[in-house]
Design a protein around this motif. Structure first.
Motif, PDB file in Angstrom:
ATOM      1  N   VAL A 222     -81.548   1.159 -13.628  1.00  0.00           N
ATOM      2  CA  VAL A 222     -82.250   0.112 -12.881  1.00  0.00           C
ATOM      3  C   VAL A 222     -81.910   0.171 -11.393  1.00  0.00           C
ATOM      4  O   VAL A 222     -80.739   0.307 -11.024  1.00  0.00           O
ATOM      5  CB  VAL A 222     -81.881  -1.284 -13.441  1.00  0.00           C
ATOM      6  CG1 VAL A 222     -82.574  -2.391 -12.653  1.00  0.00           C
ATOM      7  CG2 VAL A 222     -82.223  -1.379 -14.922  1.00  0.00           C
ATOM      8  N   LEU A 223     -82.960   0.022 -10.566  1.00  0.00           N
ATOM      9  CA  LEU A 223     -82.785  -0.063  -9.115  1.00  0.00           C
ATOM     10  C   LEU A 223     -83.299  -1.415  -8.650  1.00  0.00           C
ATOM     11  O   LEU A 223     -84.479  -1.739  -8.832  1.00  0.00           O
ATOM     12  CB  LEU A 223     -83.560   1.057  -8.409  1.00  0.00           C
ATOM     13  CG  LEU A 223     -83.601   1.002  -6.873  1.00  0.00           C
ATOM     14  CD1 LEU A 223     -82.198   1.112  -6.275  1.00  0.00           C
ATOM     15  CD2 LEU A 223     -84.508   2.096  -6.315  1.00  0.00           C
ATOM     16  N   ASN A 224     -82.418  -2.224  -8.063  1.00  0.00           N
ATOM     17  CA  ASN A 224     -82.779  -3.554  -7.563  1.00  0.00           C
ATOM     18  C   ASN A 224     -82.819  -3.503  -6.041  1.00  0.00           C
ATOM     19  O   ASN A 224     -81.795  -3.582  -5.374  1.00  0.00           O
ATOM     20  CB  ASN A 224     -81.761  -4.598  -8.046  1.00  0.00           C
ATOM     21  CG  ASN A 224     -82.111  -6.004  -7.593  1.00  0.00           C
ATOM     22  OD1 ASN A 224     -83.209  -6.251  -7.098  1.00  0.00           O
ATOM     23  ND2 ASN A 224     -81.169  -6.923  -7.749  1.00  0.00           N
ATOM     24  N   MET A 225     -84.034  -3.376  -5.488  1.00  0.00           N
ATOM     25  CA  MET A 225     -84.205  -3.332  -4.035  1.00  0.00           C
ATOM     26  C   MET A 225     -84.228  -4.747  -3.452  1.00  0.00           C
ATOM     27  O   MET A 225     -84.693  -5.680  -4.105  1.00  0.00           O
ATOM     28  CB  MET A 225     -85.515  -2.625  -3.680  1.00  0.00           C
ATOM     29  CG  MET A 225     -85.657  -1.225  -4.273  1.00  0.00           C
ATOM     30  SD  MET A 225     -84.379  -0.104  -3.688  1.00  0.00           S
ATOM     31  CE  MET A 225     -84.688  -0.088  -1.938  1.00  0.00           C
ATOM     32  N   PHE A 226     -83.759  -4.904  -2.216  1.00  0.00           N
ATOM     33  CA  PHE A 226     -83.689  -6.218  -1.557  1.00  0.00           C
ATOM     34  C   PHE A 226     -82.927  -7.179  -2.475  1.00  0.00           C
ATOM     35  O   PHE A 226     -83.374  -8.287  -2.778  1.00  0.00           O
ATOM     36  CB  PHE A 226     -85.087  -6.778  -1.256  1.00  0.00           C
ATOM     37  CG  PHE A 226     -86.022  -5.801  -0.598  1.00  0.00           C
ATOM     38  CD1 PHE A 226     -86.004  -5.617   0.775  1.00  0.00           C
ATOM     39  CD2 PHE A 226     -86.918  -5.058  -1.345  1.00  0.00           C
ATOM     40  CE1 PHE A 226     -86.871  -4.718   1.389  1.00  0.00           C
ATOM     41  CE2 PHE A 226     -87.784  -4.158  -0.756  1.00  0.00           C
ATOM     42  CZ  PHE A 226     -87.759  -3.988   0.621  1.00  0.00           C
ATOM     43  N   CYS A 227     -81.757  -6.760  -2.920  1.00  0.00           N
ATOM     44  CA  CYS A 227     -81.069  -7.452  -4.025  1.00  0.00           C
ATOM     45  C   CYS A 227     -80.564  -8.839  -3.659  1.00  0.00           C
ATOM     46  O   CYS A 227     -80.340  -9.661  -4.525  1.00  0.00           O
ATOM     47  CB  CYS A 227     -79.918  -6.590  -4.530  1.00  0.00           C
ATOM     48  SG  CYS A 227     -78.586  -6.316  -3.319  1.00  0.00           S
ATOM     49  N   ILE A 254     -74.751  -7.629   0.106  1.00  0.00           N
ATOM     50  CA  ILE A 254     -74.074  -6.676  -0.780  1.00  0.00           C
ATOM     51  C   ILE A 254     -72.729  -7.240  -1.236  1.00  0.00           C
ATOM     52  O   ILE A 254     -72.338  -7.110  -2.412  1.00  0.00           O
ATOM     53  CB  ILE A 254     -73.887  -5.317  -0.075  1.00  0.00           C
ATOM     54  CG1 ILE A 254     -75.257  -4.647   0.129  1.00  0.00           C
ATOM     55  CG2 ILE A 254     -72.953  -4.407  -0.845  1.00  0.00           C
ATOM     56  CD1 ILE A 254     -76.007  -4.351  -1.153  1.00  0.00           C
ATOM     57  N   GLU A 255     -72.034  -7.913  -0.337  1.00  0.00           N
ATOM     58  CA  GLU A 255     -70.759  -8.544  -0.694  1.00  0.00           C
ATOM     59  C   GLU A 255     -70.968  -9.602  -1.773  1.00  0.00           C
ATOM     60  O   GLU A 255     -70.214  -9.682  -2.754  1.00  0.00           O
ATOM     61  CB  GLU A 255     -70.141  -9.170   0.562  1.00  0.00           C
ATOM     62  CG  GLU A 255     -68.782  -9.805   0.347  1.00  0.00           C
ATOM     63  CD  GLU A 255     -68.269 -10.525   1.599  1.00  0.00           C
ATOM     64  OE1 GLU A 255     -67.468 -11.457   1.442  1.00  0.00           O
ATOM     65  OE2 GLU A 255     -68.694 -10.166   2.717  1.00  0.00           O
ATOM     66  N   LEU A 256     -71.998 -10.426  -1.612  1.00  0.00           N
ATOM     67  CA  LEU A 256     -72.297 -11.478  -2.593  1.00  0.00           C
ATOM     68  C   LEU A 256     -72.732 -10.890  -3.930  1.00  0.00           C
ATOM     69  O   LEU A 256     -72.333 -11.370  -4.995  1.00  0.00           O
ATOM     70  CB  LEU A 256     -73.392 -12.402  -2.055  1.00  0.00           C
ATOM     71  CG  LEU A 256     -72.924 -13.661  -1.329  1.00  0.00           C
ATOM     72  CD1 LEU A 256     -74.098 -14.354  -0.658  1.00  0.00           C
ATOM     73  CD2 LEU A 256     -72.229 -14.628  -2.274  1.00  0.00           C
ATOM     74  N   THR A 257     -73.559  -9.850  -3.881  1.00  0.00           N
ATOM     75  CA  THR A 257     -73.987  -9.184  -5.112  1.00  0.00           C
ATOM     76  C   THR A 257     -72.781  -8.664  -5.892  1.00  0.00           C
ATOM     77  O   THR A 257     -72.662  -8.870  -7.107  1.00  0.00           O
ATOM     78  CB  THR A 257     -74.949  -8.027  -4.794  1.00  0.00           C
ATOM     79  OG1 THR A 257     -76.174  -8.564  -4.289  1.00  0.00           O
ATOM     80  CG2 THR A 257     -75.258  -7.197  -6.028  1.00  0.00           C
ATOM     81  N   ASN A 272     -73.335  -0.334  -9.023  1.00  0.00           N
ATOM     82  CA  ASN A 272     -72.975   0.068  -7.663  1.00  0.00           C
ATOM     83  C   ASN A 272     -73.907  -0.610  -6.682  1.00  0.00           C
ATOM     84  O   ASN A 272     -75.111  -0.790  -6.976  1.00  0.00           O
ATOM     85  CB  ASN A 272     -73.074   1.588  -7.485  1.00  0.00           C
ATOM     86  CG  ASN A 272     -71.892   2.310  -8.094  1.00  0.00           C
ATOM     87  OD1 ASN A 272     -70.760   2.136  -7.660  1.00  0.00           O
ATOM     88  ND2 ASN A 272     -72.150   3.109  -9.126  1.00  0.00           N
ATOM     89  N   ALA A 273     -73.371  -0.998  -5.518  1.00  0.00           N
ATOM     90  CA  ALA A 273     -74.166  -1.668  -4.491  1.00  0.00           C
ATOM     91  C   ALA A 273     -74.139  -0.847  -3.209  1.00  0.00           C
ATOM     92  O   ALA A 273     -73.109  -0.278  -2.836  1.00  0.00           O
ATOM     93  CB  ALA A 273     -73.626  -3.072  -4.242  1.00  0.00           C
ATOM     94  N   TYR A 274     -75.298  -0.818  -2.516  1.00  0.00           N
ATOM     95  CA  TYR A 274     -75.438   0.008  -1.311  1.00  0.00           C
ATOM     96  C   TYR A 274     -76.059  -0.819  -0.185  1.00  0.00           C
ATOM     97  O   TYR A 274     -77.112  -1.449  -0.371  1.00  0.00           O
ATOM     98  CB  TYR A 274     -76.328   1.223  -1.587  1.00  0.00           C
ATOM     99  CG  TYR A 274     -75.837   2.086  -2.726  1.00  0.00           C
ATOM    100  CD1 TYR A 274     -74.877   3.063  -2.524  1.00  0.00           C
ATOM    101  CD2 TYR A 274     -76.337   1.893  -4.021  1.00  0.00           C
ATOM    102  CE1 TYR A 274     -74.419   3.857  -3.569  1.00  0.00           C
ATOM    103  CE2 TYR A 274     -75.887   2.672  -5.082  1.00  0.00           C
ATOM    104  CZ  TYR A 274     -74.924   3.655  -4.854  1.00  0.00           C
ATOM    105  OH  TYR A 274     -74.475   4.421  -5.892  1.00  0.00           O
ATOM    106  N   CYS A 275     -75.402  -0.791   0.970  1.00  0.00           N
ATOM    107  CA  CYS A 275     -75.940  -1.475   2.152  1.00  0.00           C
ATOM    108  C   CYS A 275     -76.784  -0.467   2.934  1.00  0.00           C
ATOM    109  O   CYS A 275     -76.256   0.369   3.656  1.00  0.00           O
ATOM    110  CB  CYS A 275     -74.795  -2.004   3.018  1.00  0.00           C
ATOM    111  SG  CYS A 275     -75.361  -2.938   4.445  1.00  0.00           S
ATOM    112  N   GLU A 276     -78.094  -0.562   2.749  1.00  0.00           N
ATOM    113  CA  GLU A 276     -78.982   0.430   3.358  1.00  0.00           C
ATOM    114  C   GLU A 276     -80.404  -0.121   3.443  1.00  0.00           C
ATOM    115  O   GLU A 276     -80.806  -0.979   2.655  1.00  0.00           O
ATOM    116  CB  GLU A 276     -78.970   1.718   2.518  1.00  0.00           C
ATOM    117  CG  GLU A 276     -79.565   2.910   3.228  1.00  0.00           C
ATOM    118  CD  GLU A 276     -79.235   4.227   2.551  1.00  0.00           C
ATOM    119  OE1 GLU A 276     -79.918   5.212   2.832  1.00  0.00           O
ATOM    120  OE2 GLU A 276     -78.295   4.272   1.732  1.00  0.00           O
ATOM    121  N   ASP A 277     -81.169   0.397   4.389  1.00  0.00           N
ATOM    122  CA  ASP A 277     -82.582   0.032   4.520  1.00  0.00           C
ATOM    123  C   ASP A 277     -83.340   0.473   3.263  1.00  0.00           C
ATOM    124  O   ASP A 277     -83.167   1.601   2.784  1.00  0.00           O
ATOM    125  CB  ASP A 277     -83.178   0.704   5.757  1.00  0.00           C
ATOM    126  CG  ASP A 277     -84.675   0.477   5.859  1.00  0.00           C
ATOM    127  OD1 ASP A 277     -85.071  -0.605   6.303  1.00  0.00           O
ATOM    128  OD2 ASP A 277     -85.440   1.396   5.481  1.00  0.00           O
TER     129      ASP A 277
END
Length: 391
Positions: A222-227, A254-257, A272-277
Motif C-alpha cells: 500500500v502507498l498512502n500519498m499525502f498521508c 511524517i512525524e505524526l504519521t 515506512n514514512a517518507y518526507c517527499e513531494d
C-alpha cells in the motif's frame, strides 16, 4: 439593525438557502459592522430572517428564517439537535469511536461554525466574524449540552477567519485545558494535533472511507500519498497489508504519521514514512504497489483556480494509473468544494485514457453522515472520491 434586499432577491431565501450575496443587498442601516446580527427585510418590507453580516461576496449567513432571538437558548437548541442526530446514527456515544464532527456549518443550521470532538476535547472553529464574536456563548452552550462527554473546548480559528477583519485571534482553550491528545476512531488510536495541525487537527471526514480501505488491504502493498497524520496507513495495517508506505511533503506530518502507527502497531516493520513531494515520489516509484491512496489537499479553493486544479487531478491520477500493478486498486479523492463530482470524474476519466489502462469504478465515495448536507444548500457537498480497479 436591518439589511434590505433588492426586488425579487428573496426568492432563494424562500427556499431556505442560507446565503445572501452582496449583489442582492439594496441598502442597510448605518453603523452595521462585520459580525453583527442583522434582520433581513425584503423589498416589500417583509421580515424574512436573521443572520450574521459579513464583508465579501456572501453578505449574510442566515441563522434563522423566523423571528428567533440569537441568544443562549438558540445556541443550546441548535447544538442539542446536532448531538441527537450524531447519537441516533451511532457515531456519538460509541465506545469504539470518540471522534466525530458535532457541527458542520450550514449542514447543522450554523453557517460559519465547525466543531469536532476528540475524546474529552471539542475543537471549535469559526469561519465567519459573527461566529467568532459569539464564541464564548457557543462554548458555554456546548459545555451545557455535552455534559460529561467533554471537559475541554479548544478554539482554533487563526487560519479560518477573514484576515482583513484584523481580529488578532490566537488559538487556545476557552474552557478547561489538557495535554492529552489521543483520540479513538473505530478502535484505532491517534494523536490529534489541534495546536498546529490542519483543519481541527485530523481529517474526521475520511472515517468511513478509511474503514472501506481496511477491507481492501489484506496482503497488499500500500502507498498512502499525502498521508498527513497517517489515518489510511494504520487502517491498512489493521486490514492485513503486507507493507505500507506513507508519503507527505511535510516533515511534521511524517512525524505524526510515525507516532500514530507506533501507537497502534509498535515496532511493526511493515510501515515506512517518507518526507517527499508526491509527484516526485510517484515519478521515481516502480510498479511496486497493489493499492494507492490519493488524498491531496484542496487543489482549488476558489473558482478561479478550477482549471488548474482539474489539470492537477488529471496529472496525479494518470501517474498513479501508470505506476500501479495490474489488478491494483486506487482510492482517489477531491476535497475542493468548487470541484463538482462531474468535474472530478472527468479529470479521472482523462487520466485513465492517458494511461491507456482499463479502469473500473468500484465505489463512489463522499463525506460521512456527521458532515451532513443541508438539502437547501447543495454547496455543502465537498468531498468526492472513487475506488477504482486498474487492469
Amino acid at each position: 439593525m436591518k439589511i434590505y434586499l433588492k426586488k425579487g432577491k428573496e426568492e432563494s431565501l424562500k427556499r431556505f438557502h442560507p446565503w445572501i450575496f452582496s449583489g442582492a443587498v439594496m441598502k442597510m442601516d448605518e453603523g452595521i459592522e462585520e459580525g453583527n446580527i442583522v434582520d433581513v427585510i425584503t423589498y416589500d418590507g417583509d421580515f424574512i430572517g436573521r443572520g450574521h453580516y459579513q464583508i465579501g461576496s456572501i453578505a449574510v449567513r442566515m441563522l434563522t428564517f423566523g423571528d428567533e432571538d440569537i441568544d443562549q437558548n438558540f445556541w443550546q437548541k441548535r447544538l442539542s439537535i446536532a448531538l441527537q442526530m450524531r447519537i441516533s446514527i451511532g457515531i456519538a456515544d460509541n465506545p469504539q469511536n470518540n471522534t466525530y464532527r458535532l457541527v458542520h456549518g450550514e449542514g447543522d443550521g450554523l453557517p460559519g461554525l465547525v466543531i469536532d470532538c476528540y475524546g474529552k476535547t471539542a475543537v471549535m472553529q469559526a469561519h465567519s466574524v459573527g461566529m467568532h464574536y459569539c464564541r464564548e456563548e457557543i462554548a458555554k452552550a456546548l459545555v451545557e449540552v455535552m455534559g460529561t462527554r467533554i471537559d475541554n473546548v479548544y478554539y482554533k480559528s487563526e487560519t479560518t477567519l477573514p484576515y482583513k477583519a484584523e481580529l488578532g485571534q490566537e488559538n487556545g482553550f476557552i474552557h478547561g485545558g489538557t495535554e492529552e491528545n489521543i483520540a479513538l476512531e473505530n478502535g484505532l488510536k491517534f494523536h490529534v494535533d489541534w495546536l498546529h495541525g490542519q483543519k481541527t487537527g485530523f481529517f474526521v471526514d475520511q472515517r468511513e472511507n478509511r474503514s472501506l480501505l481496511e477491507k481492501f488491504s489484506k496482503g497488499k502493498k500500500v502507498l498512502n500519498m499525502f498521508c498527513y497524520t497517517g489515518g489510511f496507513s494504520f487502517y491498512a495495517m489493521r486490514g492485513g497489508a503486507e507493507l505500507v508506505h506513507s508519503v507527505d511533503s511535510s516533515a511534521k506530518a511524517i512525524e505524526l504519521t510515525t507516532k500514530n502507527v507506533e501507537l497502534n502497531f509498535p515496532n511493526d516493520e511493515r510501515h515506512n514514512a517518507y518526507c517527499e513531494d508526491a509527484f516526485k515520489y510517484l515519478e521515481k516509484a516502480g510498479k511496486n504497489y497493489d493499492l494507492i491512496i490519493l488524498d491531496p489537499p484542496a487543489f482549488a479553493k476558489h473558482r478561479g483556480a478550477l482549471r488548474n486544479a482539474l489539470k492537477g487531478y488529471t496529472r496525479l491520477n494518470a501517474k498513479a494509473f501508470e505506476k500501479i500493478k495490474p489488478g491494483g486498486i486506487v482510492f482517489t479523492f477531491s476535497c475542493s468544494q468548487v470541484v463538482t463530482k462531474e468535474h472530478f470524474r472527468n479529470a479521472v476519466f482523462t487520466a485513465a485514457a492517458q494511461s491507456k489502462r482499463n479502469v473500473r469504478i468500484l465505489h463512489q465515495l463522499h463525506q460521512p453522515a456527521d458532515h451532513p448536507i443541508n438539502i437547501y444548500h447543495p454547496e455543502g457537498e465537498y468531498l468526492k472520491g472513487l475506488v477504482l480497479y486498474v487492469e
